[in-house]
Design a protein around this motif. Structure first.
Motif, short mmCIF file in Angstrom:
data_model
loop_
_atom_site.label_atom_id
_atom_site.label_comp_id
_atom_site.label_asym_id
_atom_site.label_seq_id
_atom_site.Cartn_x
_atom_site.Cartn_y
_atom_site.Cartn_z
N VAL A 36 0.83 -1.21 0.00
CA VAL A 36 0.00 0.00 0.00
C VAL A 36 0.87 1.26 0.00
O VAL A 36 0.57 2.23 -0.69
CB VAL A 36 -0.95 -0.03 1.21
CG1 VAL A 36 -1.70 1.26 1.34
CG2 VAL A 36 -1.92 -1.19 1.06
N SER A 56 -8.67 7.26 -5.00
CA SER A 56 -9.13 6.31 -3.99
C SER A 56 -8.21 5.08 -3.99
O SER A 56 -7.85 4.57 -5.05
CB SER A 56 -10.57 5.90 -4.32
OG SER A 56 -11.02 5.02 -3.36
N GLY A 57 -7.83 4.66 -2.79
CA GLY A 57 -6.99 3.46 -2.68
C GLY A 57 -5.50 3.74 -2.84
O GLY A 57 -4.69 2.81 -2.80
N SER A 58 -5.13 5.02 -2.97
CA SER A 58 -3.71 5.31 -3.23
C SER A 58 -2.86 5.26 -1.96
O SER A 58 -1.63 5.26 -2.04
CB SER A 58 -3.57 6.68 -3.89
OG SER A 58 -4.13 7.70 -3.09
N GLY A 59 -3.50 5.25 -0.79
CA GLY A 59 -2.74 5.11 0.46
C GLY A 59 -2.78 6.33 1.36
O GLY A 59 -2.09 6.37 2.39
N LYS A 60 -3.63 7.30 1.07
CA LYS A 60 -3.64 8.56 1.85
C LYS A 60 -4.02 8.32 3.31
O LYS A 60 -3.36 8.79 4.23
CB LYS A 60 -4.61 9.57 1.21
CG LYS A 60 -4.33 9.84 -0.26
CD LYS A 60 -5.35 10.77 -0.87
CE LYS A 60 -6.79 10.30 -0.81
NZ LYS A 60 -7.09 9.11 -1.65
N THR A 61 -5.12 7.58 3.51
CA THR A 61 -5.55 7.31 4.89
C THR A 61 -4.50 6.48 5.62
O THR A 61 -4.22 6.72 6.81
CB THR A 61 -6.90 6.57 4.88
OG1 THR A 61 -7.90 7.45 4.35
CG2 THR A 61 -7.32 6.14 6.28
N THR A 62 -3.89 5.54 4.91
CA THR A 62 -2.87 4.70 5.55
C THR A 62 -1.69 5.56 6.01
O THR A 62 -1.14 5.33 7.10
CB THR A 62 -2.41 3.59 4.58
OG1 THR A 62 -3.57 2.89 4.12
CG2 THR A 62 -1.46 2.62 5.26
#
Ligand SMILES: Nc1ncnc2c1ncn2[C@@H]1O[C@H](COP(=O)(O)OP(=O)(O)OP(=O)(O)O)[C@@H](O)[C@H]1O
Ligand SMILES: [Mg+2]
Length: 268
Positions: A36, A56-62
């Motif tokens: 991720v 979306s899904g690029s890893g920002k929240t992570t």
């Protein structure tokens, strides 16, 4: 010495380069076989605002969850201030993780308030239970913060009795009450009805003007342009490019950034 004697990359005279508060180097994270975060490097100066944008899904929240110690990275380092460095290459020491968590506070997309607690209880929970501060002091500070965001009269209400915008302002007050050095916002307005977005963005802008250091995941490009000191485009777990918001959002250097911005502006 005249300004012309300065090296080309020196900060302009009278505008000292801000001392870095947040330093991230080589941050990696996988969920099972899903890589991720490939290798994330970030530096945010004290009082600076970094906006993270990306699909979306690029890893920002992570990234935010790793910064807040909600997620353990597989490798790399995170430093907040001079005193705390968490090196994920070695087994993280519990004390360092606690210190990292203590220095940042997160504002979530869906507010994440405790539904069975009142507004005031939501705000004082962290300072009292996690930080061990006296109840009277935590309560006085919480009430002052609620007053500041126009919600003092909602102190005994439960989250379901508030609008989304009010709940998010409580979410921000709850983060401020922890007296963090770094504020992390994960798409703070994307769950709000359009007419409620402005109140929350205005509050975040006020905090930026007051000098809070912030990392904000947002799709509000106008807001990022006006409030952020730097913007970074995240795609596929890497930072594809970063730079001055006015420059990057108008004239990105990378094709992937260009395509992303185009899709955001012209979704149909
Ligand atoms: N706890 C988890 N367990 C397994 N996979 C996860 C977990 N959290 C995130 N992922 C995966 O990591 C990737 C990045 O997710 P992340 O939430 O960081 O993306 P994002 O950029 O914030 O996306 P969005 O804009 O949709 O919020 C996704 O493929 C997601 O499915
Ligand atoms: Mg996200």
């Amino acid at each position: 010495m005249s300004p012309t004697d300065l090296p080309a990359d020196a900060a302009p005279v009278g505008v000292p380069a801000p001392e870095p508060l947040l330093r991230v180097r080589g941050l990696r994270k996988s969920f099972g076989t899903n890589r991720v975060l490939e290798s994330i490097d970030l530096t945010v100066g004290r009082g600076q605002v970094l906006a993270l944008i990306g699909p979306s899904g690029s890893g920002k929240t992570t990234i935010l969850r790793c910064l807040n110690g909600l997620e353990l990275a597989d490798g790399g380092t995170i430093s907040i201030g001079a005193e705390v460095t968490l090196d994920f290459g070695t087994a993280p020491v519990r004390k360092e993780l606690t210190a990292l968590r203590d220095r940042s506070a997160m504002v979530f997309q869906n507010y994440n308030l405790f539904p069975h607690k009142t507004v005031l209880e939501n705000v004082i929970e962290g300072p009292i239970i996690v930080q061990g501060r006296p109840r009277a002091e935590a309560t006085a500070e919480a009430l002052a913060l609620l007053d500041r965001v126009g919600l003092a009269d909602k102190r005994d209400a439960h989250p379901f009795e508030l609008s989304g915008g009010q709940q998010q302002r409580v979410g921000i007050v709850r983060a401020l009450a922890l007296r963090p050095q770094l504020l992390l916002f994960d798409e703070p307005t994307s769950s709000l009805d359009p007419e409620l977005v402005g109140d929350v963005l205005r509050l975040i802008k006020e905090l930026a003007v007051e000098g809070w250091t912030m990392v904000i995941v947002t799709h509000e490009l106008e807001f990022a342009r006006e409030v952020a000191t730097e913007v970074a485009f995240v795609d596929g777990g890497t930072i594809v490019e970063h730079g001055d918001p006015k420059q990057l959002l108008r004239n990105p250097t990378q094709e992937r950034t260009r395509q992303f911005l185009h899709r955001l502006l012209f979704p149909f």
